[in-house]
Design a protein around this motif. Structure first.
Motif, PDB file in Angstrom:
ATOM      1  N   GLY A  32      43.464  43.411  30.903  1.00 39.25           N
ATOM      2  CA  GLY A  32      42.516  42.508  31.528  1.00 39.25           C
ATOM      3  C   GLY A  32      41.624  41.774  30.553  1.00 39.25           C
ATOM      4  O   GLY A  32      40.725  41.044  30.977  1.00 39.25           O
ATOM      5  N   ASP A  74      34.755  42.842  39.585  1.00 37.06           N
ATOM      6  CA  ASP A  74      35.324  43.097  40.909  1.00 37.06           C
ATOM      7  C   ASP A  74      36.823  43.346  40.816  1.00 37.06           C
ATOM      8  O   ASP A  74      37.356  44.263  41.449  1.00 37.06           O
ATOM      9  CB  ASP A  74      35.063  41.909  41.835  1.00 37.06           C
ATOM     10  CG  ASP A  74      33.595  41.754  42.195  1.00 37.06           C
ATOM     11  OD1 ASP A  74      32.839  42.717  41.977  1.00 37.06           O
ATOM     12  OD2 ASP A  74      33.216  40.681  42.687  1.00 37.06           O
ATOM     13  N   LYS A  75      37.501  42.509  40.039  1.00 36.39           N
ATOM     14  CA  LYS A  75      38.956  42.655  39.918  1.00 36.39           C
ATOM     15  C   LYS A  75      39.314  43.960  39.218  1.00 36.39           C
ATOM     16  O   LYS A  75      40.278  44.641  39.605  1.00 36.39           O
ATOM     17  CB  LYS A  75      39.548  41.478  39.149  1.00 36.39           C
ATOM     18  CG  LYS A  75      41.070  41.544  39.055  1.00 36.39           C
ATOM     19  CD  LYS A  75      41.676  40.285  38.489  1.00 36.39           C
ATOM     20  CE  LYS A  75      43.201  40.377  38.504  1.00 36.39           C
ATOM     21  NZ  LYS A  75      43.842  39.157  37.966  1.00 36.39           N
ATOM     22  N   ARG A  78      39.213  46.866  41.609  1.00 39.77           N
ATOM     23  CA  ARG A  78      40.416  46.948  42.434  1.00 39.77           C
ATOM     24  C   ARG A  78      41.573  47.560  41.647  1.00 39.77           C
ATOM     25  O   ARG A  78      42.315  48.403  42.149  1.00 39.77           O
ATOM     26  CB  ARG A  78      40.819  45.557  42.942  1.00 39.77           C
ATOM     27  CG  ARG A  78      39.828  44.955  43.917  1.00 39.77           C
ATOM     28  CD  ARG A  78      40.489  43.872  44.777  1.00 39.77           C
ATOM     29  NE  ARG A  78      41.199  42.880  43.995  1.00 39.77           N
ATOM     30  CZ  ARG A  78      40.633  41.795  43.499  1.00 39.77           C
ATOM     31  NH1 ARG A  78      39.350  41.569  43.685  1.00 39.77           N
ATOM     32  NH2 ARG A  78      41.351  40.932  42.800  1.00 39.77           N
ATOM     33  N   LYS A  79      41.717  47.130  40.382  1.00 34.22           N
ATOM     34  CA  LYS A  79      42.789  47.670  39.545  1.00 34.22           C
ATOM     35  C   LYS A  79      42.612  49.166  39.330  1.00 34.22           C
ATOM     36  O   LYS A  79      43.573  49.944  39.402  1.00 34.22           O
ATOM     37  CB  LYS A  79      42.817  46.952  38.190  1.00 34.22           C
ATOM     38  CG  LYS A  79      43.428  45.566  38.212  1.00 34.22           C
ATOM     39  CD  LYS A  79      43.534  45.014  36.801  1.00 34.22           C
ATOM     40  CE  LYS A  79      44.235  43.667  36.787  1.00 34.22           C
ATOM     41  NZ  LYS A  79      44.348  43.132  35.397  1.00 34.22           N
ATOM     42  N   GLU A 117      39.667  34.380  33.380  1.00 36.33           N
ATOM     43  CA  GLU A 117      40.074  35.204  34.517  1.00 36.33           C
ATOM     44  C   GLU A 117      40.054  34.392  35.799  1.00 36.33           C
ATOM     45  O   GLU A 117      40.934  34.519  36.642  1.00 36.33           O
ATOM     46  CB  GLU A 117      39.133  36.407  34.650  1.00 36.33           C
ATOM     47  CG  GLU A 117      39.559  37.411  35.702  1.00 36.33           C
ATOM     48  CD  GLU A 117      40.912  38.011  35.434  1.00 36.33           C
ATOM     49  OE1 GLU A 117      41.624  38.305  36.409  1.00 36.33           O
ATOM     50  OE2 GLU A 117      41.265  38.180  34.254  1.00 36.33           O
ATOM     51  N   SER A 121      43.217  34.090  38.361  1.00 35.30           N
ATOM     52  CA  SER A 121      43.246  34.851  39.605  1.00 35.30           C
ATOM     53  C   SER A 121      42.687  34.120  40.815  1.00 35.30           C
ATOM     54  O   SER A 121      42.917  34.531  41.942  1.00 35.30           O
ATOM     55  CB  SER A 121      42.461  36.156  39.422  1.00 35.30           C
ATOM     56  OG  SER A 121      41.114  35.866  39.120  1.00 35.30           O
ATOM     57  N   ASN A 124      37.833  35.628  44.405  1.00 26.72           N
ATOM     58  CA  ASN A 124      37.782  37.082  44.595  1.00 26.72           C
ATOM     59  C   ASN A 124      37.464  37.398  46.050  1.00 26.72           C
ATOM     60  O   ASN A 124      36.616  36.754  46.657  1.00 26.72           O
ATOM     61  CB  ASN A 124      36.690  37.674  43.688  1.00 26.72           C
ATOM     62  CG  ASN A 124      36.733  39.172  43.654  1.00 26.72           C
ATOM     63  OD1 ASN A 124      36.827  39.823  44.673  1.00 26.72           O
ATOM     64  ND2 ASN A 124      36.672  39.727  42.455  1.00 26.72           N
ATOM     65  N   TRP A 126      36.793  40.753  47.109  1.00 32.14           N
ATOM     66  CA  TRP A 126      36.275  42.132  47.191  1.00 32.14           C
ATOM     67  C   TRP A 126      35.075  42.190  48.116  1.00 32.14           C
ATOM     68  O   TRP A 126      34.188  41.353  48.087  1.00 32.14           O
ATOM     69  CB  TRP A 126      35.878  42.602  45.789  1.00 32.14           C
ATOM     70  CG  TRP A 126      35.321  43.986  45.764  1.00 32.14           C
ATOM     71  CD1 TRP A 126      34.007  44.335  45.819  1.00 32.14           C
ATOM     72  CD2 TRP A 126      36.057  45.203  45.671  1.00 32.14           C
ATOM     73  NE1 TRP A 126      33.884  45.695  45.759  1.00 32.14           N
ATOM     74  CE2 TRP A 126      35.121  46.250  45.668  1.00 32.14           C
ATOM     75  CE3 TRP A 126      37.424  45.496  45.587  1.00 32.14           C
ATOM     76  CZ2 TRP A 126      35.504  47.573  45.588  1.00 32.14           C
ATOM     77  CZ3 TRP A 126      37.796  46.813  45.506  1.00 32.14           C
ATOM     78  CH2 TRP A 126      36.850  47.833  45.505  1.00 32.14           C
TER      79      TRP A 126
END
Length: 230
Positions: A32, A74-75, A78-79, A117, A121, A124, A126
């Protein structure tokens, strides 16, 4: 600080998990492009029953502390949840805390990562938890972490994590304020629901505050998002 900096939100991401899972998390952070990471060894304080309930079986823990733009934090949450199965027994927890300030160089570094990012992506999705939890930190003389937990548990604390540290404050200032604090210190980190925060902090301060042998300092930080707590 520029207007662009003011628009950006930055967070500290805490991951407390078994050393094996933390090793896996390091690889996720590399993928990441997370620029800054600090890894520390820790020790759990909860009883085996509580540790099992929270999915934190065992007492040997590692902590990774990283600083990220909010979208990337946030990402990464999740990961971590999906890749490490946080919330299951013998895994760990992760949470974020909003940063109020940072050095200009660090801001530029995190902004550059955040822009890359965002391009990869997109938006987001989330769901935020509206500060349902707080992170309580009790900094006490070495050997008093169990007394901290003995005070906190009856007030609603399920368990905590202990980090060992050393005081590096000015000796002259300590003498001026007539404060005697051991160099070897322990930091007890407790995640608490907001309705229990005040009672936990008051109980710790009463038992292990500055006027006690523990010479403790108690503070709290609002947790933005958390995973791994059922």
């Amino acid at each position: 600080m520029t207007a662009n900096h003011q628009k950006q939100a930055f967070q500290m991401l805490f991951l407390i998990a078994t050393p094996k899972l933390v090793h896996k998390a390091v690889e996720l952070y590399k993928e990441g492009m997370v620029p800054v990471q600090y890894r520390m060894h820790a020790q759990g304080t909860a009883s085996s029953e509580i540790m099992d309930m929270l999915g934190l079986g065992g007492v040997e823990k590692d902590l990774i502390l990283s600083m990220l733009p909010k979208a990337l934090a946030d990402k990464m949450l999740r990961k971590l949840r999906h890749s490490l199965h946080l919330g299951m027994p013998n895994t760990g927890i992760a949470f974020t805390v909003t940063m109020s300030s940072c050095s200009g160089h660090m801001i530029r570094l995190m902004e550059s990562v955040g822009v890359q990012e965002e391009e990869r992506s997109g938006r987001n999705e989330w769901d935020e938890m509206e500060n349902e939890y707080s992170a309580i930190m009790a900094i006490v003389n070495q050997g008093f972490s169990e007394e901290v937990m003995n005070a906190a548990r009856p007030m609603g604390a399920s368990g905590g994590t202990v980090f060992h540290s050393r005081r590096i404050g000015s000796e002259e200032a300590m003498k001026f304020w007539n404060i005697s604090i051991q160099q070897e210190r322990e930091v007890v980190l407790i995640l608490a629901k907001k309705e229990n925060k005040k009672a936990i902090m008051q109980a710790i301060n009463k038992s292990c505050g500055m006027q006690s042998k523990a010479n403790g300092i108690v503070l709290s930080l609002p947790v933005d998002e958390i995973i791994g707590v059922n």
